[in-house]
Design a protein around this motif. Structure first.
Motif, PDB file in Angstrom:
ATOM      1  N   VAL A 111       1.006  -1.329  -0.017  1.00 52.59           N
ATOM      2  CA  VAL A 111       0.159   0.145   0.063  1.00 52.59           C
ATOM      3  C   VAL A 111       0.868   1.174   0.130  1.00 52.59           C
ATOM      4  O   VAL A 111       0.588   2.284  -0.877  1.00 52.59           O
ATOM      5  CB  VAL A 111      -0.991  -0.014   1.133  1.00 52.59           C
ATOM      6  N   LEU A 169      -4.760   3.459  -5.530  1.00 54.87           N
ATOM      7  CA  LEU A 169      -6.023   3.277  -4.970  1.00 54.87           C
ATOM      8  C   LEU A 169      -6.540   1.908  -4.919  1.00 54.87           C
ATOM      9  O   LEU A 169      -7.295   1.491  -4.141  1.00 54.87           O
ATOM     10  CB  LEU A 169      -7.221   4.267  -5.542  1.00 54.87           C
ATOM     11  N   THR A 215      -5.137  -0.938  -4.326  1.00 52.31           N
ATOM     12  CA  THR A 215      -4.670  -1.488  -3.257  1.00 52.31           C
ATOM     13  C   THR A 215      -5.685  -1.410  -1.967  1.00 52.31           C
ATOM     14  O   THR A 215      -5.305  -2.154  -1.090  1.00 52.31           O
ATOM     15  CB  THR A 215      -3.377  -0.986  -2.701  1.00 52.31           C
ATOM     16  N   THR A 216      -6.396  -0.478  -2.049  1.00 49.08           N
ATOM     17  CA  THR A 216      -7.068  -0.266  -0.932  1.00 49.08           C
ATOM     18  C   THR A 216      -8.798  -0.993  -1.042  1.00 49.08           C
ATOM     19  O   THR A 216      -9.451  -1.267   0.105  1.00 49.08           O
ATOM     20  CB  THR A 216      -7.730   0.893  -0.528  1.00 49.08           C
ATOM     21  N   LEU A 246      -9.137  -3.902   1.449  1.00 47.73           N
ATOM     22  CA  LEU A 246      -9.397  -3.450   2.914  1.00 47.73           C
ATOM     23  C   LEU A 246     -10.655  -3.913   3.567  1.00 47.73           C
ATOM     24  O   LEU A 246     -10.558  -4.029   4.950  1.00 47.73           O
ATOM     25  CB  LEU A 246      -9.044  -2.044   3.148  1.00 47.73           C
ATOM     26  N   TRP A 256      -3.953  -1.212   7.642  1.00 46.98           N
ATOM     27  CA  TRP A 256      -4.800  -0.285   7.723  1.00 46.98           C
ATOM     28  C   TRP A 256      -4.131   1.055   8.141  1.00 46.98           C
ATOM     29  O   TRP A 256      -4.395   2.030   7.401  1.00 46.98           O
ATOM     30  CB  TRP A 256      -5.968  -0.743   8.682  1.00 46.98           C
ATOM     31  N   ALA A 270      -2.678   2.326   5.058  1.00 46.85           N
ATOM     32  CA  ALA A 270      -3.388   2.798   4.134  1.00 46.85           C
ATOM     33  C   ALA A 270      -3.925   4.516   4.456  1.00 46.85           C
ATOM     34  O   ALA A 270      -4.086   5.407   3.901  1.00 46.85           O
ATOM     35  CB  ALA A 270      -4.658   2.142   4.123  1.00 46.85           C
ATOM     36  N   LEU A 277      -3.820   7.852   2.784  1.00 46.91           N
ATOM     37  CA  LEU A 277      -5.068   8.557   2.311  1.00 46.91           C
ATOM     38  C   LEU A 277      -4.989   9.697   3.181  1.00 46.91           C
ATOM     39  O   LEU A 277      -5.884  10.771   2.641  1.00 46.91           O
ATOM     40  CB  LEU A 277      -6.092   7.733   2.765  1.00 46.91           C
ATOM     41  N   LEU A 297     -14.573   5.537   1.605  1.00 43.43           N
ATOM     42  CA  LEU A 297     -13.926   4.870   2.828  1.00 43.43           C
ATOM     43  C   LEU A 297     -15.038   4.434   3.675  1.00 43.43           C
ATOM     44  O   LEU A 297     -14.436   3.507   4.707  1.00 43.43           O
ATOM     45  CB  LEU A 297     -13.138   6.003   3.183  1.00 43.43           C
ATOM     46  N   GLN A 329     -15.584   1.067   2.879  1.00 44.48           N
ATOM     47  CA  GLN A 329     -14.631   0.074   3.356  1.00 44.48           C
ATOM     48  C   GLN A 329     -14.501  -0.086   4.920  1.00 44.48           C
ATOM     49  O   GLN A 329     -13.903  -1.348   5.088  1.00 44.48           O
ATOM     50  CB  GLN A 329     -13.264   0.638   2.605  1.00 44.48           C
TER      51      GLN A 329
END
Length: 965
Positions: free
Chosen positions: A658, A676, A678-679, A682, A691, A694, A698, A718, A721
């Motif tokens: 990440v 993005l 890679t998230t 999550l 986390w 990330a 972010l 988000l 997620q």
């Protein structure tokens, strides 16, 4: 006691008060000091006849020795006798706090000279019977020249003594002085800290000498290589306790200057540097234990000790000390280990030999108020400071240009020491988030700097203070961890142990460690592509780090200097042409492979060719100080592995993927939308490190877009997620009534609540506001210590003046420093501009916010999107005041400047920043000088990034929200 003639302690103590009384009265001294503080004049040389002085403007630099910042190599101290009497009550007329002192230093002349330079800063000297500021005598019956003239050179911080003859090489002499200083609240040298206990204001006298403030306490040869022995005596009020580096040999009641006071004498110290000295007078209490004849004591305010807040520190200090004794194969060299919590303290802690000073939040633990992150901080900082007892104190770097090795080493092994104290935490993994990833952000700028500087480039105190930055601490830790890994820990510790043994009580340069590590390598089976010196010089002598790119279709592996702004011009030349000798640990589809080295710009490694569904992952466990990029096919396979079964990739490397992806995107190496992606996985991730990685990345998106139309869709994505993570913790804590068992799980619970509330999950917002209201209604706090920071912040952000004022009152009345810190940060979360402006005013009022907390509070306010412009306007308008009152050498100025400008991303903000630099060129920026240039560079990079990515990012978040809805 050293052989030779010097003022005895009894004579010295009597002499201080007889001599200083000759100046007239304390009031007269205070008036002189008040004038000196306001004018900061320089005393000019006297003629040979009397002690009269005049003042003149600071001269322009010259080639005279007293205009140089480094001491001449003519005199070497052997030992000091220092007696100090701090006054813990202000003078009734001037309201100044002062201390009085007498010092004698015995030194050897190693080159004939007719000049004595000894460091002195903000000390006022008694004119002695010879009409000068000092008295010089020979240790034996040899003749001694007279002092022809004496004066204070304020710019270079010297007491200058010109002689009418020469000191002779090989002869020993003694210099005697009497002086007065201000026991100011400037957090440097010998200073005062003020606190309230049971409604009564109390004052303690304490020290912070590093790097160049021992000279504010007494005249000394204030350079780390000029080690000496110290005999310290403290005069103090009845009812107080005196502490110093040595063990106290006795306290007696004496009558001095018409007062009945206590006199505490201390054992002679070991041979040590001036910056490691400490002396403290307080009415503190303590707890103690003994391990292998070492007396361990924890000192703090009496209520804190009574409440058991020192117990945790006491319990872990012994095991950590024993760990380092084994790690270094060296017995702890002192009979005691005192640790003390200071209410006003600029640094986190200071490794004074035998008397370590801490912020209260870095030493005191309370089960009810302290979170698990507070507890971890205490364990790691104690380990950091105890590591220095050998590495830094026993063996000391010769000059400050090698500070990185001292602090970088302690920043690395603090994780090893804390792991010994708390083996269930897996704390060693957290160096990746806390240091490696943290410093990548700074070291990827063209305004970064190498770990090691040239000695001649680091001269002034402000230049020395600038070195106390993330590069020295975190990059130092990261490259030493990499070194330990590729040498193996056995070889690394073997070299380290012989290094410490050879140079005990002496000084070194960093290459001395490389020599001993090479000796260990030569007797081992470790196979290196080059010498330790050659490998490490590529990491130490040039700034930055590489991105290693692996093409899994051809096996071609290449390296390139990684810059966040690829268009930025690197004006700093490198003898290595920004090429590193890179160790590569890697795996293929979950199977660990034999390590490889990249010793050139590029090389073909056939084993790294993959086919079919096989994927390759490099920099296993992120032990290497570099980023990794892959061909598109391998990136796709890695993303597929994350989305189908993320546990096949080690948890540290999930965090790495990440972090690398987001930063590669910022550097335009891969598309931002690829980062993005890679998230996306999550929603299935429950581990803390990915986390946290990330969210750290972010955070940049929040900074860049929380004032734009991207913000809404980003929040929606988000929220979707994080909701499964929020529900996960709701379940395993039985609806928030229990605490998760694992250390990392407790951290991730905080992430779940914080992100869920910040992105508008109503269930979360109702939860935290309900807890906060319950506290306001009942005055019984129902919020677990782990969750208080995020709950307080979110509740205050959602509320108004009522919530803010409630929290402010709780902050002002807090008796637990850790709880006060949580509230102080949360108060910056309000969305009410008038409250934030009022809070900003409080930051420069020490009656409201302690000086040690002023800059960090401004940064907290700037992190709030509503407070950003308010904090920037405030800093610009008050820079002269902040810089002057909070100390030009303060380590916090770089953090302040970076903190209030992180969100800058417009042409208007760039121009404001440039104007700020121009407007304050004369005032200066102290330790924040480099941070101004870094902020300008970062702002330019932010502007380019937004222009190039805004549209794509908006579309990605919008589309991703539709998919996950």
């Amino acid at each position: 006691m050293a052989k030779g003639f010097f003022i005895s302690k009894a004579v010295g103590i009597a002499g201080i008060f007889v001599g200083i009384a000759a100046l007239s009265t304390i009031i007269a001294l205070s008036v002189v000091y008040s004038q000196e503080r306001s004018k900061n004049n320089q005393v000019s040389p006297t003629d040979g006849g009397g002690g009269e002085t005049t003042t003149k403007p600071t001269p322009t630099p010259s080639n005279e020795p007293w205009d140089q910042y480094r001491l001449p190599k003519t005199l070497v101290p052997d030992h000091y006798n220092v007696t100090l009497w701090p006054r813990l009550k202000p003078d009734p007329t001037t309201q100044l706090y002062i201390f009085k002192g007498v010092s004698s230093v015995e030194f050897e002349c190693v080159e004939d000279t007719d000049l004595i330079l000894i460091h002195s800063n903000k000390l006022n000297y008694t004119t002695l019977e010879n009409g000068k500021f000092a008295k010089l005598s020979a240790v034996n019956s040899a003749s001694v020249p007279s002092i022809r003239s004496s004066w204070l050179q304020t710019e270079t911080q010297y007491l200058v003594l010109q002689l009418d003859g020469k000191l002779v090489k090989g002869q020993r002499y003694q210099l005697y002085t009497e002086f007065t200083g201000e026991l100011a609240d400037d957090l440097g040298g010998f200073y005062r800290s003020v606190y309230t206990e049971n409604g009564v204001q109390k004052v303690l006298a304490t020290t912070q000498m590093q790097p160049t403030d021992a000279r504010k306490a007494f005249p000394c040869f204030d350079e780390p290589a000029l080690k000496a022995y110290f005999f310290i005596t403290l005069i103090h009020e009845q009812g107080t306790v005196a502490l110093s580096n040595g063990r106290e040999t006795g306290t007696t009641t004496v009558s001095l200057d018409g007062q009945t006071v206590l006199k505490t004498e201390f054992e002679r110290t070991e041979k040590m540097s001036t910056y490691l000295l400490a002396f403290i007078v307080s009415d503190y209490d303590h707890i103690s234990s003994t391990i292998d004849k070492v007396n361990i004591r924890i000192f703090a305010r009496k209520p804190a000790i009574a409440a058991g807040q020192g117990d945790y520190a006491l319990n872990i200090t012994g095991p950590i000390l024993k760990f380092f004794e084994n790690y270094y194969n060296s017995t702890y060299p002192l009979p005691k280990s005192d640790q003390i919590a200071i209410p006003d303290f600029n640094a986190g802690a200071m490794e004074n030999w035998g008397l370590i000073t801490y912020r209260e939040t870095a030493l005191l633990y309370d089960e009810e108020f302290s979170s698990n992150s507070n507890k971890e901080r205490i364990a790691t900082i104690i380990a950091h400071e105890l590591a220095h007892m050998w590495f830094g104190n026993l063996v000391t770097l010769r000059w400050w240009n090698d500070l990185w090795l001292n602090e970088g080493f302690a920043s690395y092994v603090e994780y090893l020491g804390a792991d010994k104290a708390e083996p269930s935490w897996n704390v060693k993994d957290l160096i990746v988030l806390g240091d490696v990833h943290r410093v990548f952000a700074v070291d990827a700028l063209t305004s970064s700097h190498p770990l090691s500087s040239k000695e001649e480039d680091i001269q002034k105190p402000a230049q020395i203070s600038e070195l106390f930055d993330a590069i020295s601490y975190s990059k130092g830790a990261s490259v030493l961890r990499m070194l330990s890994d590729f040498l193996t820990e056995d070889v690394f510790t073997k070299g380290l142990q012989s290094y410490l043994q050879q140079f005990a009580f002496g000084n070194t340069v960093y290459t001395d460690l490389w020599k001993h590590l090479q000796m260990a390598v030569d007797t081992s089976a470790v196979d290196l592509p080059s010498s330790v010196n050659d490998i490490m010089n590529t990491w130490v002598l040039q700034m930055g780090f590489p991105v290693v790119t692996i093409d899994t279709s051809t096996g071609l592996v290449s390296q390139k200097h990684f810059l966040l702004d690829p268009d930025a011009e690197v004006t700093t030349p490198s003898e290595f042409n920004y090429e590193w000798i890179v160790p590569i640990k890697w795996m293929k589809t979950g199977a660990v492979q034999n390590p490889k080295w990249l010793s050139a710009k590029s090389a073909t490694i056939s084993e790294m060719v993959t086919g079919g569904s096989d994927w390759l992952l490099a920099n296993l466990d992120v032990v290497g100080y570099y980023r990794v990029n892959y061909d598109d096919s391998n990136w796709s396979k890695l993303l597929n592995a994350l989305n189908t079964n993320h546990n096949v990739i080690p948890v540290i490397n999930r965090a790495q993927l990440v972090d690398d992806a987001f930063n590669l995107a910022r550097a335009k190496i891969i598309p931002t939308v690829q980062a993005l992606e890679t998230t996306l996985y999550l929603k299935n991730e429950r581990d803390y490190m990915p986390w946290e990685s990330a969210l750290n990345n972010l955070d940049f998106f929040f900074l860049m877009f929380d004032r734009s139309e991207v913000y809404g869709p980003m929040q929606d994505y988000l929220r979707s997620q994080v909701t499964p993570l929020f529900q996960h913790y709701k379940t395993i804590t039985s609806n928030w009534s229990e605490v998760p068992k694992g250390h990392m799980d407790q951290y991730n619970q905080v992430n779940a609540i914080s992100l869920a509330c910040n992105t508008g999950l109503k269930e979360c917002q109702d939860l935290v506001q309900g807890w906060f209201k319950q506290w306001m209604d009942t005055d019984i706090n129902p919020i677990h210590a782990n969750l208080r920071s995020t709950v307080y912040c979110n509740a205050i952000a959602a509320g108004g003046a009522t919530e803010w004022n409630f929290a402010w009152e709780k902050f002002k009345n807090a008796t637990i420093a850790i709880e006060a810190d949580k509230l102080r940060a949360a108060l910056a979360c309000t969305k009410q501009p008038w409250l934030l402006n009022r809070y900003l005013e409080y930051t420069v009022d020490p009656d409201q916010i302690r000086k040690q907390d002023g800059t960090s509070t401004i940064i907290y306010i700037a992190q709030n999107v509503v407070g950003q412009s308010l904090a920037w306007d405030f800093v610009r308008a008050r820079w002269n005041y902040i810089f002057t009152q909070y100390g030009g050498g303060s380590f916090s100025f770089s953090n302040l400047i970076n903190g209030v400008t992180k969100r800058f991303s417009t042409e208007f903000e760039l121009q404001q920043l440039r104007q700020f630099k121009e407007d304050n060129a004369e005032v200066g920026f102290g330790s924040g000088t480099l941070a101004v240039d870094q902020s300008i560079e970062r702002t330019q990079a932010n502007m380019k990034w937004i222009e190039e990515n805004k549209a794509n990012v908006l579309k990605w978040f919008t589309d991703a929200t539709k998919v996950t809805a």
